[in-house]
Design a protein around this motif. Structure first.
Motif, PDB file in Angstrom:
ATOM      1  N   THR A 107       0.873  -1.352  -0.442  1.00  0.00           N
ATOM      2  CA  THR A 107      -0.197  -0.308   0.054  1.00  0.00           C
ATOM      3  C   THR A 107       0.563   1.028  -0.367  1.00  0.00           C
ATOM      4  O   THR A 107       0.504   2.299  -0.629  1.00  0.00           O
ATOM      5  CB  THR A 107      -0.899  -0.209   0.760  1.00  0.00           C
ATOM      6  OG1 THR A 107      -0.183  -0.266   2.446  1.00  0.00           O
ATOM      7  CG2 THR A 107      -1.815  -1.501   1.093  1.00  0.00           C
ATOM      8  N   VAL A 108       1.553   1.265   0.661  1.00  0.00           N
ATOM      9  CA  VAL A 108       3.035   2.365   0.647  1.00  0.00           C
ATOM     10  C   VAL A 108       3.773   2.707  -0.862  1.00  0.00           C
ATOM     11  O   VAL A 108       3.422   4.169  -0.816  1.00  0.00           O
ATOM     12  CB  VAL A 108       3.760   2.841   1.887  1.00  0.00           C
ATOM     13  CG1 VAL A 108       4.429   3.467   2.323  1.00  0.00           C
ATOM     14  CG2 VAL A 108       3.221   2.290   3.281  1.00  0.00           C
ATOM     15  N   GLN A 109       3.992   1.546  -1.342  1.00  0.00           N
ATOM     16  CA  GLN A 109       4.248   1.943  -2.115  1.00  0.00           C
ATOM     17  C   GLN A 109       4.031   2.164  -3.257  1.00  0.00           C
ATOM     18  O   GLN A 109       3.566   3.587  -4.448  1.00  0.00           O
ATOM     19  CB  GLN A 109       4.988   0.647  -3.048  1.00  0.00           C
ATOM     20  CG  GLN A 109       5.874   0.587  -4.011  1.00  0.00           C
ATOM     21  CD  GLN A 109       6.183  -0.972  -5.217  1.00  0.00           C
ATOM     22  OE1 GLN A 109       5.947  -1.683  -4.213  1.00  0.00           O
ATOM     23  NE2 GLN A 109       7.040  -0.253  -6.372  1.00  0.00           N
ATOM     24  N   GLU A 110       2.215   1.952  -3.424  1.00  0.00           N
ATOM     25  CA  GLU A 110       1.073   2.141  -4.590  1.00  0.00           C
ATOM     26  C   GLU A 110       1.014   3.693  -4.396  1.00  0.00           C
ATOM     27  O   GLU A 110       0.490   3.954  -5.212  1.00  0.00           O
ATOM     28  CB  GLU A 110      -0.243   1.491  -4.484  1.00  0.00           C
ATOM     29  CG  GLU A 110       0.755   0.118  -4.601  1.00  0.00           C
ATOM     30  CD  GLU A 110       0.694   0.061  -6.096  1.00  0.00           C
ATOM     31  OE1 GLU A 110       0.657   0.179  -6.813  1.00  0.00           O
ATOM     32  OE2 GLU A 110       1.180  -1.241  -6.591  1.00  0.00           O
ATOM     33  N   ILE A 111       0.651   5.041  -2.806  1.00  0.00           N
ATOM     34  CA  ILE A 111       0.318   5.350  -2.622  1.00  0.00           C
ATOM     35  C   ILE A 111       1.628   6.389  -3.370  1.00  0.00           C
ATOM     36  O   ILE A 111       1.498   7.779  -3.862  1.00  0.00           O
ATOM     37  CB  ILE A 111       0.200   5.588  -1.395  1.00  0.00           C
ATOM     38  CG1 ILE A 111      -1.406   4.694  -0.616  1.00  0.00           C
ATOM     39  CG2 ILE A 111      -0.101   6.871  -0.410  1.00  0.00           C
ATOM     40  CD1 ILE A 111      -2.548   5.832  -1.705  1.00  0.00           C
ATOM     41  N   VAL A 112       2.732   6.257  -2.841  1.00  0.00           N
ATOM     42  CA  VAL A 112       4.101   7.136  -3.722  1.00  0.00           C
ATOM     43  C   VAL A 112       3.986   6.976  -4.829  1.00  0.00           C
ATOM     44  O   VAL A 112       4.354   7.590  -5.567  1.00  0.00           O
ATOM     45  CB  VAL A 112       4.484   7.016  -2.757  1.00  0.00           C
ATOM     46  CG1 VAL A 112       6.127   7.523  -2.881  1.00  0.00           C
ATOM     47  CG2 VAL A 112       4.881   6.349  -2.061  1.00  0.00           C
ATOM     48  N   GLY A 140      15.822  -2.690   4.210  1.00  0.00           N
ATOM     49  CA  GLY A 140      16.239  -2.842   3.230  1.00  0.00           C
ATOM     50  C   GLY A 140      15.959  -2.023   1.875  1.00  0.00           C
ATOM     51  O   GLY A 140      16.371  -0.884   2.437  1.00  0.00           O
ATOM     52  N   THR A 141      15.433  -2.076   1.047  1.00  0.00           N
ATOM     53  CA  THR A 141      14.914  -1.386  -0.372  1.00  0.00           C
ATOM     54  C   THR A 141      13.994  -0.832   0.471  1.00  0.00           C
ATOM     55  O   THR A 141      12.963  -1.796   0.998  1.00  0.00           O
ATOM     56  CB  THR A 141      15.038  -2.775  -1.439  1.00  0.00           C
ATOM     57  OG1 THR A 141      16.067  -2.883  -1.818  1.00  0.00           O
ATOM     58  CG2 THR A 141      14.393  -1.069  -2.859  1.00  0.00           C
ATOM     59  N   ASP A 142      14.062   0.651   0.488  1.00  0.00           N
ATOM     60  CA  ASP A 142      12.490   1.141   0.285  1.00  0.00           C
ATOM     61  C   ASP A 142      11.957   1.647  -1.110  1.00  0.00           C
ATOM     62  O   ASP A 142      12.674   2.831  -1.170  1.00  0.00           O
ATOM     63  CB  ASP A 142      13.513   2.832   1.106  1.00  0.00           C
ATOM     64  CG  ASP A 142      12.374   2.891   2.228  1.00  0.00           C
ATOM     65  OD1 ASP A 142      11.046   3.376   1.869  1.00  0.00           O
ATOM     66  OD2 ASP A 142      12.538   3.886   3.392  1.00  0.00           O
ATOM     67  N   HIS A 183       8.868  16.451  -8.055  1.00  0.00           N
ATOM     68  CA  HIS A 183       8.921  17.404  -6.961  1.00  0.00           C
ATOM     69  C   HIS A 183       9.708  16.592  -5.367  1.00  0.00           C
ATOM     70  O   HIS A 183       9.510  16.905  -4.554  1.00  0.00           O
ATOM     71  CB  HIS A 183       7.683  18.222  -6.286  1.00  0.00           C
ATOM     72  CG  HIS A 183       7.572  19.136  -7.383  1.00  0.00           C
ATOM     73  ND1 HIS A 183       8.219  20.253  -8.212  1.00  0.00           N
ATOM     74  CD2 HIS A 183       5.706  18.563  -8.414  1.00  0.00           C
ATOM     75  CE1 HIS A 183       7.183  20.537  -9.142  1.00  0.00           C
ATOM     76  NE2 HIS A 183       6.126  19.468  -8.760  1.00  0.00           N
ATOM     77  N   ALA A 184       9.576  14.815  -5.525  1.00  0.00           N
ATOM     78  CA  ALA A 184       9.836  14.210  -4.243  1.00  0.00           C
ATOM     79  C   ALA A 184       9.144  15.008  -3.010  1.00  0.00           C
ATOM     80  O   ALA A 184       9.987  14.760  -2.146  1.00  0.00           O
ATOM     81  CB  ALA A 184      11.393  14.206  -4.406  1.00  0.00           C
ATOM     82  N   ASP A 185       7.603  15.276  -2.688  1.00  0.00           N
ATOM     83  CA  ASP A 185       6.764  15.300  -2.167  1.00  0.00           C
ATOM     84  C   ASP A 185       6.720  14.226  -0.850  1.00  0.00           C
ATOM     85  O   ASP A 185       5.891  14.549  -0.197  1.00  0.00           O
ATOM     86  CB  ASP A 185       6.027  16.210  -2.632  1.00  0.00           C
ATOM     87  CG  ASP A 185       5.114  15.133  -3.973  1.00  0.00           C
ATOM     88  OD1 ASP A 185       5.560  13.832  -4.210  1.00  0.00           O
ATOM     89  OD2 ASP A 185       4.142  15.176  -3.692  1.00  0.00           O
ATOM     90  N   TYR A 186       7.039  13.038  -1.200  1.00  0.00           N
ATOM     91  CA  TYR A 186       6.825  12.069   0.247  1.00  0.00           C
ATOM     92  C   TYR A 186       7.603  11.963   1.166  1.00  0.00           C
ATOM     93  O   TYR A 186       7.900  10.788   1.146  1.00  0.00           O
ATOM     94  CB  TYR A 186       5.773  10.780  -1.012  1.00  0.00           C
ATOM     95  CG  TYR A 186       4.248  11.018  -0.746  1.00  0.00           C
ATOM     96  CD1 TYR A 186       3.902  10.426   0.180  1.00  0.00           C
ATOM     97  CD2 TYR A 186       4.011  11.180  -1.884  1.00  0.00           C
ATOM     98  CE1 TYR A 186       1.802  10.767  -0.314  1.00  0.00           C
ATOM     99  CE2 TYR A 186       2.464  11.873  -2.621  1.00  0.00           C
ATOM    100  CZ  TYR A 186       1.624  11.456  -1.116  1.00  0.00           C
ATOM    101  OH  TYR A 186       0.612  11.032  -0.895  1.00  0.00           O
ATOM    102  N   ALA A 187       9.111  12.203   0.530  1.00  0.00           N
ATOM    103  CA  ALA A 187      10.305  12.322   1.681  1.00  0.00           C
ATOM    104  C   ALA A 187       9.850  11.666   3.345  1.00  0.00           C
ATOM    105  O   ALA A 187      10.756  10.944   3.957  1.00  0.00           O
ATOM    106  CB  ALA A 187      11.048  13.159   1.329  1.00  0.00           C
ATOM    107  N   PHE A 188       8.781  12.543   3.314  1.00  0.00           N
ATOM    108  CA  PHE A 188       7.989  12.444   5.538  1.00  0.00           C
ATOM    109  C   PHE A 188       7.915  10.633   5.593  1.00  0.00           C
ATOM    110  O   PHE A 188       8.028   9.645   6.331  1.00  0.00           O
ATOM    111  CB  PHE A 188       6.879  12.647   5.376  1.00  0.00           C
ATOM    112  CG  PHE A 188       5.932  12.744   4.143  1.00  0.00           C
ATOM    113  CD1 PHE A 188       5.086  11.916   4.928  1.00  0.00           C
ATOM    114  CD2 PHE A 188       5.839  13.165   3.696  1.00  0.00           C
ATOM    115  CE1 PHE A 188       3.930  12.172   3.900  1.00  0.00           C
ATOM    116  CE2 PHE A 188       5.254  13.799   2.585  1.00  0.00           C
ATOM    117  CZ  PHE A 188       4.306  12.940   3.130  1.00  0.00           C
ATOM    118  N   LEU A 189       8.238  10.047   4.201  1.00  0.00           N
ATOM    119  CA  LEU A 189       7.552   8.653   4.181  1.00  0.00           C
ATOM    120  C   LEU A 189       8.471   7.653   4.861  1.00  0.00           C
ATOM    121  O   LEU A 189       8.505   5.993   4.312  1.00  0.00           O
ATOM    122  CB  LEU A 189       5.818   8.286   3.711  1.00  0.00           C
ATOM    123  CG  LEU A 189       5.060   7.896   3.693  1.00  0.00           C
ATOM    124  CD1 LEU A 189       4.498   7.520   2.767  1.00  0.00           C
ATOM    125  CD2 LEU A 189       4.728   7.679   4.729  1.00  0.00           C
TER     126      LEU A 189
END
Length: 363
Positions: A163-168, A226-228, A239-245
């Motif tokens: 889910t986290v990958q899909e959202i970003v 590991g791989t994030d 804009h790399a706007d999900y860096a907070f995750l």
């Protein structure tokens, strides 16, 4: 677009692994500044007379009706483009030469476009007698799940939760509420056992307990470290706007401790750096341990021969660690004395997760 995205994933995953690469911590160091992984909060109590004979140590592991020659596997990575097809071929050759089970990357590209089947089929072609896991996401239909298994004559089917990958991911899915129903439908439709895994954010104990009722056979906790993929997908955003995750989720040791005793055999992957981490995960209750990043980086940067050498070294060193700990089998590692320190202990205390206890009074 799919082929380009898969090539991007490989490039960014290798770069991410290399940026965090470090030497294993020295076994006697307790300096918190040296702790770069939750695995470093898992330590073995050394008993100088606990060792056994190396020739009595077996790496065979049995669970869920399977017997694997080693408790180490090459976990899901890639597929869907010419470059990733070549990677899958070489990974399968390495698995064949060392006896490791292997999983493909997500087969969604094949399910969308059958013409890219040949980027996945080398996994079975090059490892004809080995244990092969097909890999799909939870949006796949039962018919698609059967197609994925059939393409590889797979021994098991991985369903990855991300889910986290899909959202970003800019083009990712946004609907996840139907996933439990979809997983249950897939487990009923396929004729091989189903493994549900995360992609690096960890399966909690509550999640594993829920999987039992969906017909799942095995859970791969696949934790943080590991791989994030949140970082990878964020790197593909304008804009790399999900860096907070970055850093979201449960570490692999935390997930293992939380998921023990929840009704399913456990596999462990995510942030496994070296054979000591493999040994730690087995001691915390994993039946086998998977890795991706270290193996992909070696293959891409040094080639197939170097990867085969690395895998053989890991197996040899794992057997050496089992020898000094007195474990004659991977399951025997569950009986060695482990103690948990640092942030991992704080996590377990906060969530009232039972910690491993000494097996005897060694004072």
């Amino acid at each position: 677009m799919t082929a380009t995205r898969k090539d991007d994933h490989v490039r960014l995953a290798v770069a991410q692994y290399q940026s965090t690469q470090h030497q294993p911590p020295r076994a006697g160091r307790h300096d918190p500044a040296q702790r770069v992984s939750a695995f470093d909060d898992v330590r073995f109590m050394h008993h100088a007379l606990a060792g056994t004979d190396r020739d009595r140590v077996s790496l065979h592991t049995s669970f869920a009706g399977w017997t694997w020659p080693v408790p180490l596997y090459i976990n899901a990575m890639t597929g869907g483009s010419r470059q990733t097809g070549e990677i899958n071929r070489d990974l399968a050759i390495a698995a064949r030469e060392t006896g490791l089970p292997i999983a493909t990357g997500s087969m969604s590209p094949y399910l969308k476009d059958p013409s890219c089947a040949d980027t996945f089929t080398p996994v079975r072609e090059q490892h004809p007698d080995g244990f092969v896991m097909a890999n799909i996401n939870a949006n796949a239909t039962p018919e698609q799940a059967r197609r994925a298994v059939g393409l590889l004559d797979a021994d098991a089917l991985q369903i990855h939760l991300n889910t986290v990958q899909e959202i970003v991911m800019p083009e990712g899915d946004r609907s996840f509420g139907h996933w439990p129903t979809a997983i249950e439908a897939i487990t009923r439709a396929v004729e091989v056992p189903v493994i549900v895994k995360e992609v690096g954010f960890g399966l909690s104990g509550r999640t594993v307990a829920r999987l039992v009722g969906l017909g799942v056979s095995v859970a791969d906790v696949a934790g943080r470290g590991g791989t994030d993929f949140a970082r990878i997908e964020n790197g593909r955003r304008p804009h790399a706007d999900y860096a907070f995750l970055n850093g979201w989720g449960l570490s692999t040791p935390a997930a293992l401790l939380d998921a023990r005793g929840r009704g399913l055999p456990l596999l462990a992957s995510g942030g496994v750096r070296h054979p000591l981490d493999v040994t730690r995960a087995l001691a915390l209750g994993a039946q086998a341990v998977g890795a991706s990043g270290p193996f992909l980086a070696t293959l891409v940067k040094e080639g197939l021969a170097a990867l085969i050498s690395q895998l053989n070294s890991w197996l040899d060193q794992l057997a050496s660690l089992m020898t000094i700990l007195g474990a004659h089998s991977p399951t025997g590692l569950a009986d060695v004395d482990v103690y948990v320190t640092g942030a991992l202990r704080e996590f377990c205390d906060h969530h009232k997760i039972p910690l491993p206890h000494p097996k005897e009074d060694y004072r």
